[in-house]
Design a protein around this motif. Structure first.
Motif, PDB file in Angstrom:
ATOM      1  N   VAL A   1     -47.077  -7.774  -2.783  1.00 49.10           N
ATOM      2  CA  VAL A   1     -48.520  -7.804  -3.015  1.00 49.10           C
ATOM      3  C   VAL A   1     -49.205  -8.699  -1.963  1.00 49.10           C
ATOM      4  N   ALA A   2     -48.609  -9.835  -1.649  1.00 49.76           N
ATOM      5  CA  ALA A   2     -49.172 -10.730  -0.634  1.00 49.76           C
ATOM      6  C   ALA A   2     -49.165 -10.068   0.741  1.00 49.76           C
TER       7      ALA A   2
ATOM      8  N   THR B   1     -39.128 -12.836   3.135  1.00 50.13           N
ATOM      9  CA  THR B   1     -38.739 -12.149   1.902  1.00 50.13           C
ATOM     10  C   THR B   1     -37.485 -11.308   2.099  1.00 50.13           C
ATOM     11  N   TYR B   2     -37.411 -10.562   3.189  1.00 46.32           N
ATOM     12  CA  TYR B   2     -36.330  -9.598   3.355  1.00 46.32           C
ATOM     13  C   TYR B   2     -35.268 -10.007   4.364  1.00 46.32           C
TER      14      TYR B   2
ATOM     15  N   MET C   1     -42.661 -10.336 -13.500  1.00 50.13           N
ATOM     16  CA  MET C   1     -42.924 -10.051 -12.113  1.00 50.13           C
ATOM     17  C   MET C   1     -41.989 -10.905 -11.255  1.00 50.13           C
ATOM     18  N   THR C   2     -41.271 -10.247 -10.385  1.00 48.10           N
ATOM     19  CA  THR C   2     -40.302 -10.952  -9.563  1.00 48.10           C
ATOM     20  C   THR C   2     -40.964 -11.525  -8.310  1.00 48.10           C
ATOM     21  N   LEU C   3     -40.222 -12.378  -7.648  1.00 46.88           N
ATOM     22  CA  LEU C   3     -40.719 -12.991  -6.419  1.00 46.88           C
ATOM     23  C   LEU C   3     -40.922 -11.939  -5.330  1.00 46.88           C
ATOM     24  N   GLU C   4     -40.052 -10.934  -5.322  1.00 49.32           N
ATOM     25  CA  GLU C   4     -40.178  -9.884  -4.322  1.00 49.32           C
ATOM     26  C   GLU C   4     -41.452  -9.063  -4.545  1.00 49.32           C
TER      27      GLU C   4
END
Length: 132
Positions: free
Chosen positions: A9-10, A63-64, A1-4
């Protein structure tokens, strides 16, 4: 499972929590009767709902994109001003006598102080002598 994936999910969880709290705040604002009960719905549940939305926005921006702390400032301002506003509205309702007034405090020297009533002092002394 990646950080992204964890971030997505968060974000989704924060949006769902925010939607639920905001829905509860809206229902409480519509269904509760009287001004004093209605104060609790938007100030408690609404604040938490908007805070969850802002948290989702903050996670998304970190994140992005390069990230932003504007949401943190908005959250701080919201969490400070909502209780103060609710307190002022409650005071207005109490002064206008639109609601049941709170009971009078007892007429003694120990209310809202660090003084101990005499019977309690005697009981504490008896317990201290019994332990010695």
């Amino acid at each position: 499972m990646t950080l992204e994936t964890i971030a997505v999910v968060a974000i989704a969880a924060s949006l769902v929590v925010g939607a639920l709290f905001t829905l509860v705040a809206g229902i409480g604002l519509l269904k509760l009767n009287g001004a004093m009960p209605r104060l609790h719905a938007p100030t408690k549940a609404g604040t938490l709902g908007i805070g969850a939305f802002l948290m989702a926005s903050m996670i998304h921006s970190w994140t992005y994109d390069e990230g932003s702390l504007h949401e943190l400032l908005i959250m701080g301002f919201l969490f400070v001003t909502a209780p103060v506003t609710a307190n002022f509205l409650a005071k207005v309702n109490i002064h206008r006598r639109d609601c049941d007034t709170p009971p009078e405090p007892p007429r003694d020297d120990t209310w809202s102080t660090l003084l101990v009533p005499v019977p309690d002092q005697e009981q504490d002394q008896d317990q201290a002598q019994g332990q010695a």
